[in-house]
Design an enzyme around this catalytic site. Structure first.
Site, PDB file in Angstrom:
ATOM      1  CE  LYS A  11      -4.478   0.608  -0.032  1.00  0.00           C
ATOM      2  NZ  LYS A  11      -5.495  -0.309  -0.582  1.00  0.00           N
TER       3      LYS A  11
HETATM    4  P1  NAD Z   1     -12.927   7.200  -3.169  1.00  0.00           P
HETATM    5  O1  NAD Z   1     -11.922   8.234  -2.836  1.00  0.00           O
HETATM    6  O2  NAD Z   1     -13.350   7.032  -4.571  1.00  0.00           O
HETATM    7  O3  NAD Z   1     -14.225   7.421  -2.275  1.00  0.00           O
HETATM    8  C1  NAD Z   1     -14.167   7.555  -0.887  1.00  0.00           C
HETATM    9  C2  NAD Z   1     -15.569   7.897  -0.400  1.00  0.00           C
HETATM   10  O4  NAD Z   1     -15.547   7.936   1.025  1.00  0.00           O
HETATM   11  C3  NAD Z   1     -16.066   9.260  -0.886  1.00  0.00           C
HETATM   12  O5  NAD Z   1     -17.427   9.169  -1.211  1.00  0.00           O
HETATM   13  C4  NAD Z   1     -15.870  10.143   0.336  1.00  0.00           C
HETATM   14  O6  NAD Z   1     -16.760  11.236   0.368  1.00  0.00           O
HETATM   15  C5  NAD Z   1     -16.194   9.143   1.428  1.00  0.00           C
HETATM   16  N1  NAD Z   1     -15.706   9.590   2.712  1.00  0.00           N
HETATM   17  C6  NAD Z   1     -14.486  10.066   3.039  1.00  0.00           C
HETATM   18  N2  NAD Z   1     -14.454  10.415   4.325  1.00  0.00           N
HETATM   19  C7  NAD Z   1     -15.669  10.140   4.819  1.00  0.00           C
HETATM   20  C8  NAD Z   1     -16.271  10.265   6.089  1.00  0.00           C
HETATM   21  N3  NAD Z   1     -15.578  10.738   7.116  1.00  0.00           N
HETATM   22  N4  NAD Z   1     -17.561   9.885   6.230  1.00  0.00           N
HETATM   23  C9  NAD Z   1     -18.272   9.397   5.201  1.00  0.00           C
HETATM   24  N5  NAD Z   1     -17.758   9.237   3.977  1.00  0.00           N
HETATM   25  C10 NAD Z   1     -16.485   9.614   3.795  1.00  0.00           C
HETATM   26  O7  NAD Z   1     -12.333   5.821  -2.578  1.00  0.00           O
HETATM   27  P2  NAD Z   1     -12.724   4.337  -3.001  1.00  0.00           P
HETATM   28  O8  NAD Z   1     -11.732   3.889  -4.001  1.00  0.00           O
HETATM   29  O9  NAD Z   1     -14.169   4.256  -3.300  1.00  0.00           O
HETATM   30  O10 NAD Z   1     -12.398   3.540  -1.657  1.00  0.00           O
HETATM   31  C11 NAD Z   1     -13.356   3.398  -0.606  1.00  0.00           C
HETATM   32  C12 NAD Z   1     -12.934   2.244   0.301  1.00  0.00           C
HETATM   33  O11 NAD Z   1     -12.830   1.035  -0.459  1.00  0.00           O
HETATM   34  C13 NAD Z   1     -11.572   2.404   0.970  1.00  0.00           C
HETATM   35  O12 NAD Z   1     -11.582   1.759   2.228  1.00  0.00           O
HETATM   36  C14 NAD Z   1     -10.635   1.646   0.047  1.00  0.00           C
HETATM   37  O13 NAD Z   1      -9.445   1.229   0.684  1.00  0.00           O
HETATM   38  C15 NAD Z   1     -11.537   0.476  -0.298  1.00  0.00           C
HETATM   39  N6  NAD Z   1     -11.165  -0.233  -1.526  1.00  0.00           N
HETATM   40  C16 NAD Z   1     -11.060   0.424  -2.712  1.00  0.00           C
HETATM   41  C17 NAD Z   1     -10.749  -0.290  -3.861  1.00  0.00           C
HETATM   42  C18 NAD Z   1     -10.702   0.361  -5.217  1.00  0.00           C
HETATM   43  O14 NAD Z   1     -10.597  -0.371  -6.211  1.00  0.00           O
HETATM   44  N7  NAD Z   1     -10.799   1.663  -5.343  1.00  0.00           N
HETATM   45  C19 NAD Z   1     -10.506  -1.658  -3.784  1.00  0.00           C
HETATM   46  C20 NAD Z   1     -10.634  -2.307  -2.553  1.00  0.00           C
HETATM   47  C21 NAD Z   1     -10.964  -1.575  -1.428  1.00  0.00           C
END
Ligand code: NAD
Length: 419
Positions: free
Chosen positions: A109
């Site tokens: 990461k």
């Molecule tokens: P992103 O940046 O696209 O979206 C993050 C979202 O979380 C946004 O809607 C933001 O407004 C919201 N957010 C941030 N702080 C917040 C808070 N305090 N309260 C409520 N909402 C809040 O990120 P993503 O890629 O969608 O990732 C989201 C989660 O999924 C993370 O835990 C990430 O590690 C996990 N994840 C992502 C992927 C991927 O392919 N992008 C894969 C596996 C896991």
């Protein structure tokens, strides 16, 4: 608690899960210690020329958890709360996730402590390029392959690819995944994590005999993962009745128009101000009665304080590490069916793996082929966790971790110890 630079609340969640699984696996202490902490970590200062002419330095990290099964793989997070401890926890979860899905990777990461919401496009590009430049000796298609995570997207991956390719002197698409399709990205990668979440939610609903048509889901986070999970679930008839993000929250018991909400977020940067729905707080969202609750934002959202108040039938952990150890203790005693993070959100890294394979072969697959292969791997992992859990009387998280951790330990054993 670990006595190391990684010591932090988020690392402690990953570590307590690891310790619990190792105890169940009955592993000797020296074996537990060997795989516990990351193999290597890099901390970099990232100086960036800001639009006003000043130079601001940001701290960045890249953590590679283990190297026993192949190159390492994991996202890059741009967020103000990024720390080395959080990055190490996320790398550790990536290790178990990849081995559970049978991918030939160790976990990694990366991240930079910065606030993308207050930075211009130009500042963001300079930050991404300089961060990439600092990582060059440690990343590469056979070494460590970054991907998007919170605060980064296809655009950032394109800048990383370009910076790396310029440094090594030839175009190297396989250095990152989750890049634009025009640069060798895989069709279906952007949607893969959310699609995978929706696929597994549907499998859990089948198991619990919940009809998708008319079932209800609530989602925390409407970024890449949350929005694609919502779109895919809505397409199978599930009503998305509440969503929160960093700008606020909305509740509409009739179900939201998810496409319109997605367009609103693309235009205004968050769900706040969307035309339909009443306002709702994070705690109200978690306490809503629903069939499926999907945390898809950050870690440590379900805790000892609120876990007992959840009124969902399925908890689908789309985010990494959304539940603390105290939250786990309460959930373990409840009737809620858990799709643990290392299984639930594995769709992203599975299609990242497909993207990397396509890049290595200079060949591209169709979206049907990508999705078909994705669902097969997820189905196999889901069945494996279910069966293992049943046979050994283990909760879904413990079963998933025991399988993932054991595969890494087996690989290390098979390779032996150098010298
Ligand atoms: P992103 O940046 O696209 O979206 C993050 C979202 O979380 C946004 O809607 C933001 O407004 C919201 N957010 C941030 N702080 C917040 C808070 N305090 N309260 C409520 N909402 C809040 O990120 P993503 O890629 O969608 O990732 C989201 C989660 O999924 C993370 O835990 C990430 O590690 C996990 N994840 C992502 C992927 C991927 O392919 N992008 C894969 C596996 C896991």
């Amino acid at each position: 608690m670990v006595n190391s630079i990684y010591e932090s609340p988020i690392f402690n969640i990953a570590d307590s899960q690891y310790q619990r699984a190792c105890e169940w696996l009955n592993l000797p202490q020296d074996v537990i210690e060997r795989t516990r902490l990351p193999k290597r970590s890099l901390v970099v200062q990232v100086p960036v020329r800001m639009d006003d002419g000043s130079v601001k330095s940001f701290e960045g990290y890249r953590v590679q958890h283990h190297l026993a099964l192949g190159p390492t793989k994991g996202g890059v997070r741009f967020h103000p709360e990024v720390t080395i401890g959080e990055t190490a926890a996320l790398a550790m979860w990536m290790s178990w996730k990849c081995s559970l899905a049978g991918l030939p990777y160790g976990g990694a990461k990366g991240g930079v402590a910065c606030n993308p919401l207050t930075m211009s496009e130009g500042e963001m590009e300079r930050l991404t390029r300089r961060y990439t430049q600092e990582l060059i000796p440690f990343i590469g298609p056979s070494m460590d392959i970054p991907a998007p995570d919170v605060g980064t997207s296809e655009k950032h991956m394109a800048w990383m690819l370009d910076t790396y390719s310029i440094a090594v002197g030839h175009c190297t698409p396989g250095v990152v995944t989750g890049k634009p399709v025009i640069l060798g990205g895989s069709v279906g990668r952007k949607e893969a994590t959310g699609r995978g979440v929706a696929f597994l939610v549907n499998r859990a609903m089948d198991l619990l005999k919940i009809q998708a048509e008319g079932a209800t889901a609530v989602i925390q986070g409407f970024g890449n993962v949350g929005s694609h999970a919502a779109l895919t679930l809505a397409a199978s008839g599930v009503k998305i009745i509440a969503v929160t993000d960093h700008t606020g929250g909305l509740h509409n018991s009739d179900g939201m128009d998810v496409r319109a909400l997605q367009a609103h977020v693309a235009e205004y940067g968050g769900v706040s101000g969307f035309k339909s729905g009443e306002r709702l707080t994070r705690e109200e969202l978690f306490a809503l009665e629903c069939d499926v609750l999907i945390p898809a934002a950050l870690e440590a959202q379900i805790t000892g304080e609120n876990a007992a108040k959840l009124r969902c039938k399925i908890l689908a952990e789309a985010a990494n590490g959304p539940t603390t150890a105290a939250g786990d203790d309460l959930l373990r005693e409840s009737d809620i069916f858990l799709l643990p993070d290392i299984l639930c959100n594995a769709g992203g890294v599975i299609v990242s793996y497909f993207e990397w394979v396509q890049n290595m072969q200079n060949f591209s697959w169709s979206e049907i082929e990508v999705n078909d292969r994705l669902y097969r791997i997820l189905e196999k992992a889901f069945q494996e966790v279910l069966l293992f859990g049943k046979r050994n009387n283990l909760w879904m998280r413990d079963a998933a971790l025991a399988i993932g951790i054991n595969k890494v330990i087996q690989a290390k054993r098979a390779r032996g110890l150098y010298p």
